[in-house]
Design a protein around this motif. Structure first.
Motif, PDB file in Angstrom:
ATOM      1  N   ILE A 294      -4.128  -2.348  -0.595  1.00  0.00           N
ATOM      2  CA  ILE A 294      -2.972  -2.321  -1.488  1.00  0.00           C
ATOM      3  C   ILE A 294      -1.724  -2.591  -0.663  1.00  0.00           C
ATOM      4  O   ILE A 294      -1.530  -1.975   0.389  1.00  0.00           O
ATOM      5  CB  ILE A 294      -2.866  -0.948  -2.179  1.00  0.00           C
ATOM      6  CG1 ILE A 294      -4.127  -0.705  -3.018  1.00  0.00           C
ATOM      7  CG2 ILE A 294      -1.619  -0.873  -3.063  1.00  0.00           C
ATOM      8  CD1 ILE A 294      -4.294   0.727  -3.468  1.00  0.00           C
ATOM      9  N   GLY A 295      -0.906  -3.507  -1.159  1.00  0.00           N
ATOM     10  CA  GLY A 295       0.267  -3.943  -0.397  1.00  0.00           C
ATOM     11  C   GLY A 295       1.496  -3.094  -0.630  1.00  0.00           C
ATOM     12  O   GLY A 295       2.549  -3.614  -0.995  1.00  0.00           O
ATOM     13  N   GLY A 296       1.353  -1.791  -0.400  1.00  0.00           N
ATOM     14  CA  GLY A 296       2.511  -0.919  -0.556  1.00  0.00           C
ATOM     15  C   GLY A 296       2.707  -0.500  -1.996  1.00  0.00           C
ATOM     16  O   GLY A 296       2.181  -1.111  -2.922  1.00  0.00           O
TER      17      GLY A 296
ATOM     18  N   HIS B 138      -2.254   3.079   0.993  1.00  0.00           N
ATOM     19  CA  HIS B 138      -1.603   1.787   0.781  1.00  0.00           C
ATOM     20  C   HIS B 138      -0.595   1.568   1.898  1.00  0.00           C
ATOM     21  O   HIS B 138       0.534   1.173   1.664  1.00  0.00           O
ATOM     22  CB  HIS B 138      -0.965   1.727  -0.619  1.00  0.00           C
ATOM     23  CG  HIS B 138      -0.224   2.974  -1.023  1.00  0.00           C
ATOM     24  ND1 HIS B 138      -0.861   4.125  -1.434  1.00  0.00           N
ATOM     25  CD2 HIS B 138       1.100   3.235  -1.091  1.00  0.00           C
ATOM     26  CE1 HIS B 138       0.050   5.045  -1.737  1.00  0.00           C
ATOM     27  NE2 HIS B 138       1.243   4.544  -1.531  1.00  0.00           N
ATOM     28  N   GLY B 139      -1.062   1.848   3.103  1.00  0.00           N
ATOM     29  CA  GLY B 139      -0.220   1.702   4.283  1.00  0.00           C
ATOM     30  C   GLY B 139      -0.205   2.956   5.127  1.00  0.00           C
ATOM     31  O   GLY B 139       0.288   2.955   6.240  1.00  0.00           O
TER      32      GLY B 139
ATOM     33  N   GLN C 194       5.847   5.605   9.615  1.00  0.00           N
ATOM     34  CA  GLN C 194       6.319   6.121   8.331  1.00  0.00           C
ATOM     35  C   GLN C 194       7.810   6.429   8.380  1.00  0.00           C
ATOM     36  O   GLN C 194       8.561   6.106   7.452  1.00  0.00           O
ATOM     37  CB  GLN C 194       5.551   7.403   7.969  1.00  0.00           C
ATOM     38  CG  GLN C 194       4.094   7.176   7.605  1.00  0.00           C
ATOM     39  CD  GLN C 194       3.953   6.473   6.265  1.00  0.00           C
ATOM     40  OE1 GLN C 194       4.563   6.871   5.270  1.00  0.00           O
ATOM     41  NE2 GLN C 194       3.165   5.418   6.218  1.00  0.00           N
TER      42      GLN C 194
ATOM     43  N   GLN D 128       1.321  -1.679   8.512  1.00  0.00           N
ATOM     44  CA  GLN D 128       0.865  -0.571   7.683  1.00  0.00           C
ATOM     45  C   GLN D 128       0.070  -1.087   6.489  1.00  0.00           C
ATOM     46  O   GLN D 128      -1.142  -1.132   6.547  1.00  0.00           O
ATOM     47  CB  GLN D 128       2.047   0.314   7.258  1.00  0.00           C
ATOM     48  CG  GLN D 128       2.693   1.017   8.448  1.00  0.00           C
ATOM     49  CD  GLN D 128       3.911   1.855   8.086  1.00  0.00           C
ATOM     50  OE1 GLN D 128       4.031   2.403   6.993  1.00  0.00           O
ATOM     51  NE2 GLN D 128       4.849   1.969   9.030  1.00  0.00           N
ATOM     52  N   CYS D 129       0.706  -1.533   5.436  1.00  0.00           N
ATOM     53  CA  CYS D 129      -0.068  -1.960   4.265  1.00  0.00           C
ATOM     54  C   CYS D 129      -0.712  -3.325   4.474  1.00  0.00           C
ATOM     55  O   CYS D 129      -1.677  -3.662   3.795  1.00  0.00           O
ATOM     56  CB  CYS D 129       0.786  -1.964   3.009  1.00  0.00           C
ATOM     57  SG  CYS D 129       1.743  -3.478   2.724  1.00  0.00           S
TER      58      CYS D 129
ATOM     59  N   PHE E 197       0.409  -6.384   3.831  1.00  0.00           N
ATOM     60  CA  PHE E 197       0.614  -7.502   2.934  1.00  0.00           C
ATOM     61  C   PHE E 197       1.498  -8.579   3.553  1.00  0.00           C
ATOM     62  O   PHE E 197       1.297  -9.766   3.347  1.00  0.00           O
ATOM     63  CB  PHE E 197       1.207  -7.024   1.600  1.00  0.00           C
ATOM     64  CG  PHE E 197       1.026  -8.012   0.492  1.00  0.00           C
ATOM     65  CD1 PHE E 197       2.066  -8.843   0.093  1.00  0.00           C
ATOM     66  CD2 PHE E 197      -0.193  -8.124  -0.145  1.00  0.00           C
ATOM     67  CE1 PHE E 197       1.883  -9.768  -0.922  1.00  0.00           C
ATOM     68  CE2 PHE E 197      -0.386  -9.046  -1.174  1.00  0.00           C
ATOM     69  CZ  PHE E 197       0.653  -9.865  -1.559  1.00  0.00           C
TER      70      PHE E 197
ATOM     71  N   CYS F  30       7.276  -1.772   4.904  1.00  0.00           N
ATOM     72  CA  CYS F  30       6.641  -0.548   5.399  1.00  0.00           C
ATOM     73  C   CYS F  30       7.131  -0.077   6.763  1.00  0.00           C
ATOM     74  O   CYS F  30       7.179   1.111   7.010  1.00  0.00           O
ATOM     75  CB  CYS F  30       5.135  -0.740   5.533  1.00  0.00           C
ATOM     76  SG  CYS F  30       4.251  -0.968   3.988  1.00  0.00           S
TER      77      CYS F  30
END
Lengths: 782, 291, 156
Positions: free
Chosen positions: A252-254, A501-502, A671, C98-99, C101, C136
């Motif tokens: 999942i892209g965020g 998702h990240g 994060q 992170q994600c 994409f 992200c």
């Protein structure tokens, strides 16, 4: 076997298991999935903010070769079961409940409101089809701000409500508000606005719905923060039994709070799939994402602060209005969290909190990373405004107000104990890392040359997951479940309802389980994203570090105990004499006795045991958060403001954070940095802008500006891993903190930079033009 | 955000392209680098019936210097112009502006001619062309004509190119040895369009300004020459007071648009600031050059 | 629709895309190379970046037919035998993403940039990557990955 390895993964920046596929383009996001016979969709969307829909003519669209079906709002109503928003229902919303149809039928309530869905052989053709759908609208006056929405004369968006109130006015008081204000040395009051901005994950919303008519089963390939919540939403709306819906999610892209449950579009797509009997995909484009997916943070506050001459903030009385946009979402619920969090880590004696929420013809207010963040913005602005009035420095004013760390802990005026909160320590550490006196000298020299540098500080605490509640865990989020199993091939499998998702759960949870169980990191597999296989869960609220980390730790321990009992039988030893290290089970003091965990697993799976031997090497674990705890810290920014152009550069950014024990420092820091970047974006670049006429003005990335690598400096992070609260689980969440505290940190710095002009800032969005307006309007003698 | 249906032609010669333009006129859009046109198509804001893709016309690329001009073929990629020694040596203002155009990936495909034919008033190249009185060579069914920059930019995204004409080349005058240039840009982020931009070029002869060029990006629906400010500067020695005066004069006459990124007043204020900064930088560069 | 032939990741590919189909969609839909991601379709976010004839380009701003006869490299083409390239390895070591994409766009843009500017410093790298958007990471870990790759390339 090898010598005993004292490997410890937890606390190390172990390389991510996710990365080999991410770095080679082998990730599997929703839009990467192709099913046989799959069709594509696009939505006909309203160009107006508020209008009656007089007619919808789909005949030309249906005639376009390649268009397979078109469903209007009315048709979708007939195909689905009306009901409340699943997330609101899950959270127990009891306030005003608007009635509306899945897609718009007689009324459109925002630019981008979906009116019909076109199903076609390709997205190209679906968009062509949308252009051919003829919709007749009759303009209604748009309700574009809270003031008008509160006016009983404004046209109600929802007939059943009769007005535009999304949350009934409420007021709560804590402590003796009137006495505190009456006795105060001074009372300051002002108005603060936080502007509308939004999540903007790089991957928009999307799903594939695949209905198997033979078995009556709906399979959804989703991008979601919880496969189970999506399943509930789909089942409810489609009038299906829960066990007839399966939700799968891969990469999942965020999301940052956007992709929870199922949007109206996703539900329409599910219904469409059932109707056409083929898999149907919807992937929103960036225009849809910016216009219609949802927005956040549009809140305004009337603030009164009761202050004593030594800078103590004695009381706050806040009146809040949330602009929740058109359809129900999180907005109406957010005041409750804000109220609870507003005192922060400070010694407030009294607090009044009043709130209401309104519906307007804008995108729905959705959860966005730290949805309650404005409480930190308001509080940290108040402290700076007090400091400025009294000539105190920003660290000093906070040190005077922060609750000391006592045992028993100080309790927020709104009820929660500040157990383990290290705000004081983080402020002191920031003051060590950033040489304030040296900065003030440099600032003065710069001012003499017509350059404006500023420094800002802000603190925050985050309930990640929050301290243990005396009444015990409550709600579906109060407990975390996990199934752990030693697979036949020796893999320790963790089945969790978390939906990363990240967040790197595939890595961090494996670190914990590997350490606790005693196998190499590579021997642990984290299983997510299939409602048929994982327990209920949701990734959000900065809770996974504690809740899921905790259930992984305790669950691995329980599984290990079970495995040792079985191994004891195999090895004819006593379980308490057995160890598992480096993937081997062995008798303490006798390395030659070792057998591989893999062999133990194989033996267990071979299934030839009597009833007195438990060879089912699986446990269902739950965890209630243990002692829980707060995360928090202090951030500091140094900025330079070009007073001729209004351009702001963030020169330096320091974050001192306490999230207890770190599972993977690189993940934690990622994060924090990502959240800070969003905060910088909010202040300097990002605004979801509407015109008074209802038009939406930031529907592309040319107008909704995202921070880039030139906008975000190196963020220096220091961790305070100070106060263990729990015997085992001291990991606390950091997902939201950066985004909560960065905006006031940066705004405080900008105000400091502009103090020679007498600028005071009562808002969060400061694009260059606004900076020049503030300078022009300010009074240097203030 | 998928492109709408469109017919597609890919001529391999200028003559072919002109024939197609003559046939389709306003129903056709010329596809050069695509960095401006394709987003318009994706947003379905542009709806040509025909795309005439000129990427296959080799004769339209190339940089050459002769007779006091640098001629740049319309299909010359921005990155090629950026790397061109001829441009760096002879048209320093263009060389200064090119790295500010979007990002590297945009400049990989975007073309000098395409950008100037698109004529975004906030684009760097528009201001440079206007400042330097560049010349636009167009070819149509009745032959070739040369259009000076002052006549090229007619309105918002509108040029004096006739629908049956193709822009084939843009010529920039070679800068004199004692020229100092500066391209100033105030943008929300690195690589963004200018909220306000300034192409500035000064020639210093014996410490006195003998030539001044100032052209704004982003203050109108076309790039704007600050002619009155230029007149003020010529014959004077550089000084802070002079540049302040020039800034005031330059912004007196402008009435910039307002949008999400800035009000009209904001743009005026910033325009004045960048005139001061641009003149200071150009003067310093000119002084250094004449040492 | 015209037939086109092009080389993608070293292999000859053919297709018959509509003229209006972007190179990004052609790669993803017709060639099943879903590593290239679509983030905005108007040329701002950079997620769709691929390398065409040696230059990093936004594949959402090219028509597929325009790539006829070209050499295209996508993220799938960087580690064809499964062994990560220097940049990919450095990004793994640096926790760059992170994600994931935005990742393909960053990897391709950085690949092109480093081959032209092997000794670039941090500020130059930031500017070169400022046309790629990540939501992200706040970018630092990505920059660190690129710097580490540059350093390792120099050490060879």
């Amino acid at each position: 076997m090898t010598a005993i390895a004292a490997e410890r993964y937890t606390g190390a920046s172990i390389k991510r298991s996710e990365d080999p596929r991410i770095l080679t383009g082998a990730g599997r996001y929703v839009d990467d999935i192709k099913l046989p016979g799959m069709l594509h969709t696009a939505f006909v969307r309203s160009p107006m903010a508020h209008a009656r829909v007089l007619s919808v003519d789909v005949s030309a669209a249906l005639a376009l070769p390649g268009v397979v079906a078109v469903f209007t709002g009315a048709e979708l109503e007939a195909m689905t079961v009306p009901g409340p928003d699943a997330l609101m229902a899950l959270m127990g919303w009891a306030g005003p409940t608007p009635e509306f149809t899945l897609l718009a039928t007689d009324t459109v309530r925002l630019v981008g409101d979906p009116v019909a869905v076109v199903v076609a052989e390709s997205r190209y053709l679906a968009e062509d089809g949308c252009e051919l759908v003829e919709v007749e609208y009759d303009d209604l006056p748009p309700v574009m701000d809270a003031a008008f929405a509160l006016d009983p004369g404004s046209p109600p968006l929802f007939a059943n409500l009769g007005n535009n109130i999304a949350r009934l006015h409420s007021r709560h008081e804590f402590g003796d508000v009137s006495a505190t204000f009456a006795d105060a040395d001074r009372v300051i009051d002002f108005h603060i606005d936080v502007h509308r901005h939004q999540n903007v994950p790089m991957e928009g919303r999307g799903c594939i719905a695949s209905y198997d008519a033979d078995h009556g089963v709906m399979t959804m390939y989703a991008a979601t923060q919880s496969v189970h919540v999506t399943k509930i939403a789909v089942a409810m709306r489609l009038g299906m039994e829960q066990d007839k819906v399966r939700v799968l999610a891969g990469d999942i892209g965020g999301s940052f709070g956007l992709k929870i449950g199922a949007s109206r579009e996703e539900l329409a797509v599910a219904a469409a799939s059932r109707a056409v009997g083929r898999p149907v995909k919807w992937v929103e484009d960036r225009g849809e994402n910016l216009t219609a997916s949802g927005q956040a943070r549009e809140e305004s506050f009337d603030v009164r602060a009761a202050v004593s001459n030594d800078g103590a903030l004695r009381g706050l009385d806040v009146k809040m209005v949330v602009d929740t946009g058109a359809y129900p979402g999180m907005g109406a619920m957010v005041p409750d969290i804000m109220e609870a969090m507003l005192p922060g880590p400070y010694k407030l004696m009294a607090m009044g909190f009043e709130s209401t929420a309104v519906t307007t013809n804008k995108a729905t207010y959705v959860a966005y990373r730290g949805p309650w963040a404005s409480e930190t913005f308001v509080r940290e602005r108040v402290l700076n405004l007090i400091a400025r009035d009294l000539g105190l420095d920003p660290v000093e004013i906070r040190l005077r107000n922060v609750a000391p760390r006592t045992d028993p802990p100080a309790v927020m005026i709104t009820g929660r104990p500040l157990v383990g909160v290290t705000t004081r320590e983080s402020l002191e550490r920031v003051a060590q890392l950033v040489d304030f006196p040296a900065f003030r000298r440099r600032q003065a020299e710069a001012r003499a040359q017509g350059r404006y540098l500023g420094i800002g500080v802000a603190t925050f605490i985050e309930a990640a997951p929050g301290p243990r509640s005396p009444e015990g865990p409550s709600g579906p989020m109060g407990m975390e479940s996990m199934r752990l199993r030693l697979e036949e091939d020796g893999i320790v499998a963790l089945f969790t309802g978390q939906m990363p998702h990240g967040q790197s759960h595939q890595t961090t949870l494996a670190q914990i389980a590997a350490d606790e169980f005693g196998v190499p990191f590579e021997q642990v597999r984290i299983v997510v994203g299939d409602t048929d296989v994982v327990p209920f869960g949701l990734t959000g609220g900065s809770r996974s570090a504690t809740m899921t980390g905790g259930v992984a730790l305790h669950g691995a321990r329980q599984l290990k105990a079970k495995v040792l009992d079985f191994a004891a039988y195999l090895m004819e030893a006593s379980a308490q004499d057995l160890l598992i290290t480096d993937g081997n089970v062995w008798v303490r003091g006798d390395p030659a006795s070792a057998i591989a965990v893999t062999d133990v697993a194989r033996r267990a799976a071979s299934g030839q045991f009597g009833a007195d031997v438990d060879a089912m090497l699986e446990v269902e674990a739950t965890f209630d958060g243990g002692e829980g705890g707060w995360s928090g810290g202090t951030h500091c920014a140094i900025v330079e403001v070009d007073a001729e152009t209004g351009i702001v550069k963030v020169e330096r950014y320091v974050a001192v954070e306490d999230c207890g024990a770190l599972i993977n420092p690189a993940v934690v820091e990622g994060q924090i940095r990502g959240g800070v970047a969003q905060g910088i974006g909010a202040v300097l670049l990002e605004r979801s802008a509407y015109g008074e006429d209802g038009s939406f003005q930031s529907a592309t990335f040319m107008d909704y500006l995202m921070p880039t690598a030139c906008d975000v400096p190196r963020i220096e992070i220091e961790h305070l891993e100070t106060v263990p609260l729990d015997a085992d689980v001291n990991f606390r969440g950091v997902g939201e903190g950066g985004m909560i505290v960065a905006p006031p940190t940066v705004v405080n710095a900008i105000e400091d930079a502009l103090s020679p002009f007498g600028v005071r800032i009562y808002e969060q969005h400061l694009p260059p033009a606004r900076i020049l307006e503030l300078i022009a309007a300010a009074d240097p003698d203030q | 955000m998928k492109l709408p249906e469109v017919e597609y032609e890919a001529p391999t010669t200028v003559a072919e392209a002109i024939d197609l333009l003559a046939e389709h006129l306003d129903e056709a859009s010329v596809l050069a680098g695509g960095q401006s046109l394709i987003p318009l198509l994706a947003l379905r804001l542009a709806r040509p019936a025909v795309l005439i893709d000129i990427n296959g016309i080799d004769e339209l690329s190339g940089v050459s210097a002769a007779d006091g001009w640098v001629a740049i073929g319309a299909m010359t990629r921005e990155y090629v112009a950026e790397e061109s020694e001829a441009v760096a040596d002879a048209v320093p203002l263009l060389a200064a502006a090119l790295p500010l155009i979007g990002h590297e990936a945009i400049r990989s495909r975007g073309t000098i001619g395409g950008s100037l034919a698109h004529a975004d008033p906030a684009a760097e190249l528009s201001a440079v062309a206007r400042a330097l009185d560049a010349e636009f060579v167009v070819r149509g069914p009745s032959g070739e004509r040369v259009i000076p920059a002052a006549q090229w930019f007619e309105g918002y995204l509108t040029t004096s190119r006739r629908p049956d004409e193709l822009l084939v080349e843009v010529r920039f005058p070679t800068a004199r040895g004692d020229t100092g240039v500066s391209f100033q840009e105030v943008a929300r982020r690195h690589g963004d369009f200018a909220i306000v931009g300034l192409a500035a070029s000064l020639v210093l002869s014996g410490g006195v300004i003998s030539d001044a060029r100032l052209a704004f990006a982003g203050v109108s629906d076309v790039p704007v020459r600050a002619a009155a400010a230029e007149d003020l500067l010529v014959g004077e020695r550089p000084s802070t007071e002079l540049f302040d005066d020039a800034a005031r004069r330059a912004t007196d006459d402008i009435d910039p648009p307002a949008d999400l990124h800035g009000s009209s007043d904001y743009r005026k204020t910033v325009a004045a600031a960048i005139v001061r900064r641009g003149l200071r930088a150009a003067a310093d560069n000119a002084a250094r050059g004449s040492d | 629709m015209a037939d086109i032939t092009l080389r993608v990741n070293g292999a000859t590919c053919t297709g018959s895309p509509e003229a209006r189909k972007t190179l990004a969609d052609f790669l993803r839909d017709d060639l099943d190379l879903t590593g290239t991601h679509v983030g905005c379709e108007h040329g701002v976010c950079g997620a769709c970046t691929v390398i065409v004839d040696g230059r990093a380009v936004r594949s959402c701003l090219m028509l597929a037919v325009q790539a006829a006869g070209s050499e295209v490299t996508t993220i799938e083409g960087l580690a064809p035998d499964g062994e990560l390239g220097t940049l990919q390895q450095a990004m793994w070591d640096s926790h760059s993403f992170q994600c994931g994409f935005c990742t393909p766009g960053f990897v391709m843009q950085a690949t092109a940039f480093l081959s032209d500017h092997p000794d670039a410093g941090e500020q130059q790298i930031r500017e070169a990557l400022s046309g790629n958007i990540c939501r992200c990471t706040g970018y630092q870990s990505i920059i660190d990955g690129v710097l580490l790759a540059a350093e390792r390339n120099r050490e060879r």
